[in-house]
Design an enzyme around this catalytic site. Sequence first.
Site, PDB file in Angstrom:
ATOM      1  N   ASP A  82     101.067 -23.626  38.178  1.00 41.05           N
ATOM      2  CA  ASP A  82      99.778 -23.543  37.502  1.00 41.05           C
ATOM      3  C   ASP A  82      98.738 -23.351  38.594  1.00 41.05           C
ATOM      4  O   ASP A  82      98.760 -24.050  39.611  1.00 41.05           O
ATOM      5  CB  ASP A  82      99.486 -24.815  36.703  1.00 41.05           C
ATOM      6  CG  ASP A  82      98.252 -24.657  35.830  1.00 41.05           C
ATOM      7  OD1 ASP A  82      98.403 -24.519  34.599  1.00 41.05           O
ATOM      8  OD2 ASP A  82      97.126 -24.684  36.371  1.00 41.05           O
ATOM      9  N   SER A 118      95.101 -17.171  36.283  1.00 38.30           N
ATOM     10  CA  SER A 118      96.261 -18.027  36.108  1.00 38.30           C
ATOM     11  C   SER A 118      97.420 -17.615  37.009  1.00 38.30           C
ATOM     12  O   SER A 118      97.558 -16.455  37.380  1.00 38.30           O
ATOM     13  CB  SER A 118      96.708 -17.971  34.646  1.00 38.30           C
ATOM     14  OG  SER A 118      98.000 -18.514  34.487  1.00 38.30           O
ATOM     15  N   ARG A 148      87.428 -21.263  33.348  1.00 35.08           N
ATOM     16  CA  ARG A 148      87.502 -19.815  33.194  1.00 35.08           C
ATOM     17  C   ARG A 148      86.810 -19.376  31.911  1.00 35.08           C
ATOM     18  O   ARG A 148      86.932 -20.032  30.881  1.00 35.08           O
ATOM     19  CB  ARG A 148      88.965 -19.336  33.188  1.00 35.08           C
ATOM     20  CG  ARG A 148      89.589 -19.499  34.563  1.00 35.08           C
ATOM     21  CD  ARG A 148      91.029 -19.061  34.626  1.00 35.08           C
ATOM     22  NE  ARG A 148      91.491 -19.224  36.003  1.00 35.08           N
ATOM     23  CZ  ARG A 148      92.709 -19.590  36.356  1.00 35.08           C
ATOM     24  NH1 ARG A 148      93.626 -19.814  35.433  1.00 35.08           N
ATOM     25  NH2 ARG A 148      93.035 -19.717  37.625  1.00 35.08           N
TER      26      ARG A 148
END
Length: 640
Positions: A119, A534, A379
């Site tokens: 992640d 990501s 984001r």
Amino acid sequence: MKQNLTRKIIAAHLVEGSMTAGSEVAVRIDQTLTQDATGTMAYLQWEAIGLPRVKTEVSVSYVDHNTLQMGFRNPDDHRYLRSVAAKYGIVFSPPGTGICHQLHLENFAVPGKTLIGSDSHTPTAGGIGCLAMGAGGLSVALAMAGEPYTLAMPKVFKIRLEGQLTGYASAKDVILHLLGLLTVKGGVGAVMEYCGPGVASLSVPERATIANMGAELGATASVFPSDEQTRAFLELMGRADAFTPLAADDGAEYDREIVVDLSALVPLAARPHMPDLVVPVAELDGLAVDQVAIGSCTNSSYSDLQAVAWILAGEHVAPGTDLMLSPGSKQVLKMLMAEGLLDHILDAGGRLLECSCGPCIGMGGSPGSGGVSARTFNRNFEGRSGTQDGQIYLVSPVTAAFCALRGKFTDPATWNKEIPRPSLPSTAPSIRHLFAYPPEDAFSVEVLRGPNIVPLSPFDRLPDILTLPVLIKVGDNITTDHIMPAGAAITALRSNIPAISRHVFERVDKDFVGRAEAAGQGVILAGENYGQGSSREHAALAPRHLGVRMVLAKSYARIHKANLVNFGILPLTLVNPADYDLLSQGCPLTVDLAGLAPGKELAAVMENGRKIALAHDLTGNEIAIIRAGGLLNYVNDRQK
């Protein structure tokens, strides 16, 4: 030699390589983490390696992304993750326990240790003095197998913090300020190392917020010293024995220094659709807000939600504005409940969501058509909210709370509710009993697989000559959300590459998949900072499944470039950026790869015979991986 903190940690874990910026280094990894959206594929890759047990100090499998469990796919994935964890020595965090980065900070992160996670916001643990980096799932699987993690030795930027936060400014405004200054590609190839007198005024949760959004700078990691604030946090978490004091040497050298005066900061917001489009909140005065979402791995700590509760106490959310709250962990939720703070939020009209990523990853909570949503997330890429024309603004919890009360952005000069500085509670309940710890003897554990869990198909080796068309031409700052969208329906397919591949670039060009299948193989043409966002390796893996063998771009985001290499896709750059304008979708290119070597330029030959000069910064090891058809092939070849 006097060393900065980053170099100290890397030196203590160095397996191979020279610690010269840009040189390839291999470092030993102490800890790993995965989450369910990337974890199922990571563990399928782990199983392909064939070892009986992980070799790290601790590896944790979190379920926090797709907790909606729509249909059988997600529950099957979660059941698979639980059984794999028990089989191979991995700690399992069930759905609803919390967000991986918040939970890891509370329960497992250790100063001075190395951590990689599947992640991109794994650097959150840098708030506790851990060198934590986002990586593709395959890299994490190999780290669990005891393989060192290979990366380019990063530059180290000294972020000197002076003064202390005042008024309504918060830790979120520190990182938004840096994003406005450096842009979303300003940290590529670097570690952000925080120091200076202002650091002592920031708690670990505040530091974690800043470290978290270093990912939006494109940074390899962000790291804070381990000091008395760290000691206090670890003692509160019942982990005092994990504390180690860590700091840079006086007079240590850095590649760049940036000074931030905390006392001069004001509430900031990032406008749609990029985290670096930063303006003072005062400039948005009067903009109506349809939705407020508070949470995510950036801003879901006790301290964050404590400030929200203070602002909402005795008030009511504005009519027509929807307020949603996602605590970062059940520990955070229990602390809020114990002090009556959750009541302030609920009584004001807030909606309590599960302790999970939730709306940040497009799992519900989408704004209405064209709706303005003020979010404490990291984001605001176009369409990421689940609403293609949603107008997403990134703000601090303090700013979000005032947006909820007023129903619009307002000038902070009009915020007439005094709130204390965020603090830690006097006690914190442990939730470690909620984790499923692996048995010592896992011989009888059966790995459970559902019909949607499809093993990864092998990829063929890179040929010496490629003749292939440009399948798609895209611009600057293309994110992994553009390449492989998130959301409940698509994320449910993460363990089924043939199925998820049907969605590659679907929000950019709905004809891409059919065109790629018809061509059989092809190249992606892109601008600057291709693949930011990501760490999802599916943004490389799914295009590779469709036959993408090469990407030509002006520049790349770090993690995505590594993922391209991991799956045998050749990432090349245009020597002359103006050549981008010469190429178009459908244009056939021929590239002779027989001489592919470190530092050696290549050429793509167009149909009319014109040559396009191509460069790369690939190491000999990375070239060998690509030639083998990907990292898994490469590792298996070595073991034969």
